[in-house]
Design a protein around this motif. Sequence first.
Motif, PDB file in Angstrom:
ATOM      1  N   ILE A 124      15.859  10.649 -11.259  1.00 61.57           N
ATOM      2  CA  ILE A 124      15.579   9.671 -12.315  1.00 61.57           C
ATOM      3  C   ILE A 124      16.537   9.920 -13.477  1.00 61.57           C
ATOM      4  O   ILE A 124      16.430  10.929 -14.178  1.00 61.57           O
ATOM      5  N   SER A 125      17.464   9.010 -13.683  1.00 58.38           N
ATOM      6  CA  SER A 125      18.491   9.164 -14.704  1.00 58.38           C
ATOM      7  C   SER A 125      17.953   8.849 -16.088  1.00 58.38           C
ATOM      8  O   SER A 125      16.838   8.335 -16.251  1.00 58.38           O
ATOM      9  N   LYS A 126      18.774   9.150 -17.079  1.00 55.35           N
ATOM     10  CA  LYS A 126      18.423   8.830 -18.466  1.00 55.35           C
ATOM     11  C   LYS A 126      18.141   7.335 -18.624  1.00 55.35           C
ATOM     12  O   LYS A 126      17.178   6.927 -19.257  1.00 55.35           O
ATOM     13  N   ALA A 127      19.002   6.529 -18.009  1.00 58.63           N
ATOM     14  CA  ALA A 127      18.805   5.075 -18.029  1.00 58.63           C
ATOM     15  C   ALA A 127      19.029   4.527 -16.627  1.00 58.63           C
ATOM     16  O   ALA A 127      20.092   4.745 -16.033  1.00 58.63           O
ATOM     17  N   THR A 128      18.027   3.846 -16.098  1.00 58.62           N
ATOM     18  CA  THR A 128      18.119   3.204 -14.789  1.00 58.62           C
ATOM     19  C   THR A 128      18.035   1.704 -15.028  1.00 58.62           C
ATOM     20  O   THR A 128      16.994   1.188 -15.436  1.00 58.62           O
ATOM     21  N   ILE A 129      19.144   1.007 -14.780  1.00 45.84           N
ATOM     22  CA  ILE A 129      19.262  -0.393 -15.180  1.00 45.84           C
ATOM     23  C   ILE A 129      19.668  -1.234 -13.983  1.00 45.84           C
ATOM     24  O   ILE A 129      20.614  -0.899 -13.255  1.00 45.84           O
ATOM     25  N   PHE A 130      18.962  -2.352 -13.787  1.00 51.37           N
ATOM     26  CA  PHE A 130      19.317  -3.300 -12.739  1.00 51.37           C
ATOM     27  C   PHE A 130      20.319  -4.300 -13.309  1.00 51.37           C
ATOM     28  O   PHE A 130      20.115  -4.837 -14.406  1.00 51.37           O
ATOM     29  N   PHE A 131      21.396  -4.553 -12.563  1.00 46.39           N
ATOM     30  CA  PHE A 131      22.398  -5.526 -12.991  1.00 46.39           C
ATOM     31  C   PHE A 131      22.240  -6.801 -12.171  1.00 46.39           C
ATOM     32  O   PHE A 131      22.465  -6.811 -10.955  1.00 46.39           O
ATOM     33  N   SER A 132      21.810  -7.867 -12.852  1.00 47.61           N
ATOM     34  CA  SER A 132      21.749  -9.163 -12.193  1.00 47.61           C
ATOM     35  C   SER A 132      23.183  -9.622 -11.921  1.00 47.61           C
ATOM     36  O   SER A 132      24.141  -9.084 -12.454  1.00 47.61           O
ATOM     37  N   GLY A 133      23.305 -10.618 -11.102  1.00 47.61           N
ATOM     38  CA  GLY A 133      24.642 -11.054 -10.700  1.00 47.61           C
ATOM     39  C   GLY A 133      25.115 -10.295  -9.481  1.00 47.61           C
ATOM     40  O   GLY A 133      25.365 -10.879  -8.428  1.00 47.61           O
ATOM     41  N   GLU A 134      25.197  -8.958  -9.602  1.00 54.29           N
ATOM     42  CA  GLU A 134      25.543  -8.135  -8.439  1.00 54.29           C
ATOM     43  C   GLU A 134      24.297  -7.640  -7.720  1.00 54.29           C
ATOM     44  O   GLU A 134      24.371  -7.147  -6.596  1.00 54.29           O
ATOM     45  N   ASN A 135      23.140  -7.724  -8.389  1.00 54.21           N
ATOM     46  CA  ASN A 135      21.840  -7.351  -7.806  1.00 54.21           C
ATOM     47  C   ASN A 135      21.817  -5.901  -7.318  1.00 54.21           C
ATOM     48  O   ASN A 135      21.466  -5.610  -6.174  1.00 54.21           O
ATOM     49  N   LYS A 136      22.166  -4.988  -8.223  1.00 58.73           N
ATOM     50  CA  LYS A 136      22.178  -3.568  -7.899  1.00 58.73           C
ATOM     51  C   LYS A 136      21.614  -2.749  -9.058  1.00 58.73           C
ATOM     52  O   LYS A 136      21.796  -3.095 -10.219  1.00 58.73           O
ATOM     53  N   TRP A 137      20.924  -1.660  -8.689  1.00 60.04           N
ATOM     54  CA  TRP A 137      20.519  -0.675  -9.695  1.00 60.04           C
ATOM     55  C   TRP A 137      21.712   0.225 -10.006  1.00 60.04           C
ATOM     56  O   TRP A 137      22.473   0.604  -9.115  1.00 60.04           O
TER      57      TRP A 137
END
Length: 615
Positions: A372-385
């Motif tokens: 579990i990283s400091k920030a775990t962010i999903f990027f829309s457009g590419e649809n990846k964490w």
Amino acid sequence: MKKLYVLLFLFLPFVTLAQNADSVWFVNNYIKKEVSIPMRDGVKLFTSIYQPKYQSEKHPILITRTPYSCAPYGTAYRQYWRSYMMQYVKEGYILVIQDIRGRWMSEGKFEVVRPFNPNKKTNKDIDEASDTYDSIDWMVKNIEDNNGNVGVTGISFPGFYATEAALSGHPALKAVSPQAPVTDRFFGDDDHHNGVLFLMDAFDFHVGYGFSQPRPAPTTKPAKTFDISGADNYAWYLKMGALPHFTKVTGDSLEFWDNMMKHPNLDAWWKARDARSGFKNVKPAMLVVGGLFDAEDGYGAWNTYQALLKKSPETTSKLVMGPWYHGQWASKDGTRLGNVRFDSNTAEWFQNNIEVPWFNYYLKGKGSLDEISKATIFFSGENKWRKFKEWPPQDVTPTPIYLEENGKLSFTKSAKGQSFDTYISDPAKPVPYADQIHFNRTREYMTDDQRFAARRTDVLTFSTDTLKEDITLAGPLVADLLVSISNTDADFVVKLIDVLPEKTPRNPVTRYPMGGYQMLVRGDIMRGRYRNSFEKPEAFVPGKPTQVKFTLPDVAHTFKKGHRIMVQVQSSWFPLADRNPQQFVDIYQAKDSDFVKETINIYHDESKLVLPVLK
């Protein structure tokens, strides 16, 4: 389609059987207790406790404090088996849900966003943090077989109470997860954005839903509601007219609404109700969760996390932002929002890989947080964490993209002389926030197709050429406009949009035509009078070029090769945001006759968005 119906018919009995098995297991293995826990000032808070029967181990306590009721009351069980909360049940957690002070079956006076009191001197000095402290203290001393470790979680308003719980200072409180926490109702949560009243949400919540209705005594009955009749919110809110007509409907009973009308600008009343005001040496570990497309409290998640980093740097704080509407991460389906798909069940992934393991680590001493990283962010457009050591990431470059002549959007500033585009903003015909006819505010508008707006003459549209490579944005988005107006005030809505290629196939679920889809990635509104100060608003000088600069909530999105970047600028967003009379008057006391048309100029080259481009 026929095959789908057959599969659903075959699958549903297994879902029902699984739920029945879980419900039977829960009822057979858990005891429900209802208690009234005394606070330091003598007020008692009604609390439901679901406790494992088995005593083979000590159990952690997980608390949710809510203004929305800890029902069902009496012998019936809360249906935890219908959600991922069943994972906590199987882990042997003691689950506690409490009616906060002044709501439902708890005693005392309710206050919408009760200010944090850092200088408590007597037992009469209370706030949500002290109520949490007293509740935890009672629980660890009176609930059998608890292991002395307590966590608090909650979504939306319960997220605010989770934030305040973190300020309680109780040594048993080890982990807190504010999720979409109500944080600052002036700058960016439910009621306002940059001082602009979010009319539909505020009125429907406080008045229609009856959230702010006073309650004379503890009760299991819901508050009085106001029937907002009709099927077309645009027509209904427009017919209501200026804000005093809405206030008249509330009568004199809704204290919070009345106070909002008396405090149009940022002042001490608003600042005291900023949930971040008490951040200092926060002791429990913090997991802040929110949605990229949360129409209610997206601001709260981003800014609670940033405030923790700034004001309480020693706190172990983590951030998770997924492609979710308000609370979607707690649902069973995180695969899509409206017509936009995310290619996986993002909600289930979060529950299994972050939230439950995180609480297990702090409250049970189980597992590891290495993944579990400091920030775990999903990027829309590419649809990846994506995982980051910090947010915003270090390798982000603020990159201006300029509004140009002929609807062009360019990363290079033209060498031409000063020019501008013009539109007429008419409060009698404001730009709608969504295309379809409906009444309740949609959650899908956060990713909706903006082609309907691009067709209006009072919306300026600027677009790049087709992208030759991917462009990824990670962080806050800045709108920097040079404008001139014919009157003394105006609002400015800026929208960042991802234009899909024309050959994109239809959405396979909704069948919506996705070729040329203009996906809203981020949009927000700025009231021009606050361009220099939210405390001291200023009128515009008619005809004088003036800078209007503001920061929109963070973006995590990849514009794919073959797509286009689009920006739309307009001066109304109705009935999402209240209408500006376009004169420098007190909008909360305005008359219908105060609303006038206005000519607005947006200057090329000097007007731009500053994009957080991730290298």
